[in-house]
Each structure stands twice: as C-alpha cells, then as structure tokens.
Design a protein around this motif. Structure first.
Motif, PDB file in Angstrom:
ATOM      1  N   THR A   1      26.943  19.918  57.685  1.00  0.00           N
ATOM      2  CA  THR A   1      28.308  19.543  58.075  1.00  0.00           C
ATOM      3  C   THR A   1      29.035  18.850  56.931  1.00  0.00           C
ATOM      4  O   THR A   1      30.183  19.187  56.608  1.00  0.00           O
TER       5      THR A   1
ATOM      6  N   ILE B   1      27.080  23.011  62.240  1.00  0.00           N
ATOM      7  CA  ILE B   1      28.297  22.278  61.873  1.00  0.00           C
ATOM      8  C   ILE B   1      28.797  21.489  63.074  1.00  0.00           C
ATOM      9  O   ILE B   1      29.138  22.056  64.121  1.00  0.00           O
TER      10      ILE B   1
ATOM     11  N   TYR C   1      31.335  18.171  63.275  1.00  0.00           N
ATOM     12  CA  TYR C   1      32.065  17.178  62.493  1.00  0.00           C
ATOM     13  C   TYR C   1      31.950  15.764  63.056  1.00  0.00           C
ATOM     14  O   TYR C   1      32.358  14.807  62.415  1.00  0.00           O
TER      15      TYR C   1
END
Length: 477
Positions: free
Chosen positions: A84, A196, A198
């Motif tokens: 990420t 991923i 965030y």
C-alpha cells in the motif's frame, strides 16, 4: 536450500523466461537495421534512453524498495502495509511527472513528450509488477511476465515495422503496448488490489521505504547518465547517424548485460537471504565473486574474438563502422557488471547510500570525458569515456565493499587475464583494420583457451550435474 543452489535455480528460471526472447530480438537486428536508417534508429534509441533516465525519478524506485522489504515480511498484514505504501508513493510520482510533462509540452511543443510519458509509464508499471512478483517469491511468474512482455514486443515490432512500415512510431508503439499490456494483465490475474488498503498507510513504513529507495535514485540516474551521456553528446555534436552507429555497437554489450541481468535479479535476493541464514556469507560472497569474474571475462574475450565473424551477418553494411567500438564497450560492461555484484552486497545490508555516491562520481567523470573526448576522437572517444567511467565506479565500490565483505584478489590471475585480453583485443583490431587472418585465428584461440581454463571448475560441475540428472532419468526409464 543452500544459497548457492537457490542462486543458480532462480537464475536458471529467470534466464529461461528471458533468454529466448532476448536472442530472438538480437537476431532481428538485420531486420531493424535494414528497414530503419541509422538516423531513425538513433532517434528511437534517444527516446528510450531519456525514458530510462526518467523512470527511477518518477517511480521513486519503489520497485527496488518493495522487493527488498517484502523479503523481510512475515505476515500478510506486513505485506499489505508495504504494498500500500509503495503504491501510494508511486501514484504520487506519476501525477507529478504528468504535471511537469504537460507544462513542458505547453512551453516547448515537442512532439516527443507524449512518447516519453508513455514509455516511462509502461516501463515503471512493468518494473513494479516484476518487483511484486519477486517479493512474493513467485520467480516463475516474474520470468513469465518479462518473457511475455519481450515476446509481444518482438512480434509487434515485426508487424509494425516490416508489415505496416511505421518506422520509429512502430518501434515505440510496440514497447508501450507490450510492457503496459502485460503489466496490467498480471495485476488483474494476481488480484494485486487485495494488498492495497489505504487505511494501512503507515508513516514509519513510508519513511523506511523512502530511506531505502531515495539513495538509490541518484545511483540509478547516474548509471543512466553513464549509459546515455555518450549518446546524447553524440546526438548533439555529431548528429543522428553516428548516434545510430553507436547504438548498434552497444547492442552486443547489451546482450552480455541482459544475460548478467538474469543473474543480478537472483543475486540481490540471495545476498540478502544469506545474511539471515546459517551459511558463512564471506565464503559465499567469495565463491560467487571468483566464479562471476572469470565467467564474465571469458564472455568478453569470446565475443570480441568472434565479433568479426558475426557482425557482418547480423548488421546491415551501412552500420559496419560500428564494429570498431564493440570490444571497448564489452570491457566497459564487464566492469559495470562486477560493480553490480558489489551493489548486491550493499543492498543486502541496506546500505544504499554508498551506491548513490559511487555512481554519481563515475557519472560526472563520464559526462566530462564525453565532452572532452568526443570532439577529439569521435565515437572512439565516447567508447573510452564509458570504459573509464565504469572502471571508476568498479574500483570505488571495490574499496567500499570491504566494510562488509573480505573479497579475495588473485594478483597472478589478474596478470594472466590482462595478458590474454591484450592478445585478443590486439588480434581483433589487427584483423578488422588489415584483414590479417592469422591475427583473427590467434584471437579466437586465446579467447577459447581462456574461457575453458578459467571456467574449468564451473564447466566440470555443470557436466557432472547434467550427467547425474541424465543418469537418474535413464534409471527411472
């Protein structure tokens, strides 16, 4: 698995994925040089080199960082955190690059800006995907991705250049489509978006990634400067035709460099893993160092000796002058590859700062020598500038690496190697300048003898391994 065996296995897998396409691409040189003029070939090489210069700055070398940090990850959450953070930094770099490229386009109006942006994005994406696959330990997928990118690019080059006659546009389009398309395909197939999140962006992780990668940026950029400065100065001082001759001459050292790249991709992993294993890393480093040095010099002398026999077969007659510069560039590639070996040790210890400082010094030397030597000696000056710069970075790193590895130097072997190199190079130039057949025979004989004697242990080990495997297979049948 011992690291020596892991190194050989990974190198073999990567080589299988890349060797066939590299060889096919190399043997397509007659097509490229017959369809494209030296000026057109020089233009394609010029744009590709500029893109190579931009890639490490735009990507912040997150591909290098993500690969090294994924090796140390032990949990799924750690992997997601690293992926990420790396992707966030990569996106930031790409956005800033587009903004700067757009501003430059509006001010200057160059028609090549769009091509450079496309080449940079495609190259950055392929490097990132490759690093992810290697970091996850999937060497086979890594090899497959690069094989597919190269194979598709070769096919498209043939179609676009030979069938559609698109020239420069065809070669550039083939590169962008192949690298970008394969990268997107592997991202989708491997469902990379699962890694991923965030919400997992960690300031400490971001800082650690940047602390590792940022010192590598001047290192990468400086290597590119050394590789591109000669071509840029040639292009601006001598024109596109000499730039095309130099680009074709560099194709042969590039073959050696690309083959070395198969090893280097594995070496970065093995040099890092051996530090956490029970193996004696000093013994391992020395074994690889001796073997690599002998093998690479054997390749340099062998390619130089046989070059008069193969250059005319592969290269159109309008490029024949390029043969004079090949041996010098091969020798420069030897020093470049050995300094890359030292670099693998530095990255294993995460000391990336020393890599940047050593390469910056050599890039400055290379750029300065290009401006001095090219006006005086033309393409010979460019070749010598590259050689001197590579020797500088090699010697600088050899001294610096002593902090981490006590590498053994055999002075007697070094002297014998130098004498063999003088004989091979002397025979080469005596033949290409005066067509003295005995000189060519001497050059080939010395190069062959050196390769067989210097690499006898490696060759005998390979033969034993091959015979053992064939014997086991026969017993089973």
């Amino acid at each position: 698995m011992g690291e020596a065996r892991r190194l050989v296995l990974n190198t073999g897998i990567i080589a299988v994925g890349g060797m066939a396409t590299k060889l096919v691409q190399f043997f397509l040189l007659p097509l490229y040089t017959s369809v494209l003029s030296p000026a057109e070939y020089g233009t394609v090489d010029y744009l590709n080199v500029i893109a190579l210069f931009c890639v490490p700055v735009v990507s912040l070398l997150m591909d290098e960082a993500i690969f090294r940090f994924l090796i140390d990850c032990e949990t799924e959450e750690e992997r997601r955190r690293v992926v990420t953070a790396s992707c966030a930094l990569l996106v930031l770099g790409c956005v800033l690059f587009v903004a700067l490229a757009t501003a430059y386009q509006l001010m200057v109006g160059s028609e090549n800006v769009a091509w450079i942006v496309a080449l940079v994005f495609a190259g950055t994406l392929l490097q990132m995907v490759s690093a992810l696959l290697r970091g996850f330990g999937d060497t086979v997928a890594y090899a497959a991705a690069n094989f597919m990118a190269s194979a598709i690019m070769i096919v498209l080059n043939v179609v676009f250049i030979a069938v559609f006659n698109w020239g420069v546009v065809g070669m550039l389009s083939a590169t962008v489509i192949a690298q970008g398309g394969v990268s997107l395909g592997f991202l989708l197939v491997r469902r990379v978006w699962r890694y991923i999140d965030y919400r997992l962006i960690d300031r400490t992780c971001v800082i650690n990634l940047l602390r590792y990668s940022i010192p590598l940026i001047p290192n990468k950029v400086s290597w590119t400067i050394m590789n591109m400065s000669s071509r840029l100065v040639i292009m601006n001082l001598m024109g596109a035709t000499p730039a095309g001759l130099f680009a074709v001459a560099y194709k042969f050292p590039n073959v050696m460099d690309q083959v070395y790249g198969f090893f280097y991709a594995s070496w970065k992993e093995s040099s890092a893993r051996v530090l956490g294993s029970k193996e004696d890393e000093q013994r391992f480093f020395n074994y690889v160092y001796r073997t690599l040095r002998r093998l690479l010099m054997g390749i340099v002398l062998g390619m130089t000796a046989f070059m008069p026999l193969v250059f005319g077969l592969l290269i159109d007659s309008s490029y024949q002058e390029g043969i004079y510069f090949v041996p010098i560039l091969l020798l420069a590639t030897f020093f470049s590859n050995i300094s890359g070996f030292y670099g693998g040790i530095f990255t294993a210890y995460k000391d990336t700062g020393v890599m940047g400082s050593t390469t910056i010094a050599s890039a400055i030397v290379c750029l300065a020598l290009n401006f001095v030597l090219i006006p005086l000696f033309g393409l010979y000056g460019a070749s010598l500038a590259t050689l001197v710069a590579m020797i500088v970075v090699n010697e600088y790193r050899r001294r610096k690496v002593a902090v981490y590895a006590r590498l053994e130097e055999d002075q007697k072997e070094a002297l014998l190697t130098a004498l063999c190199a003088l004989a091979v190079f002397g025979g080469f130039y005596a033949y290409v300048l005066s067509h003295a057949l005995p000189a060519l025979v001497l050059s080939i004989a010395v190069a062959t003898a050196f390769f067989l004697v210097a690499n006898r242990r490696l060759l005998m080990r390979f033969v034993r391994e091959l015979a053992g495997r064939l014997g086991v297979g026969g017993a089973r049948r």
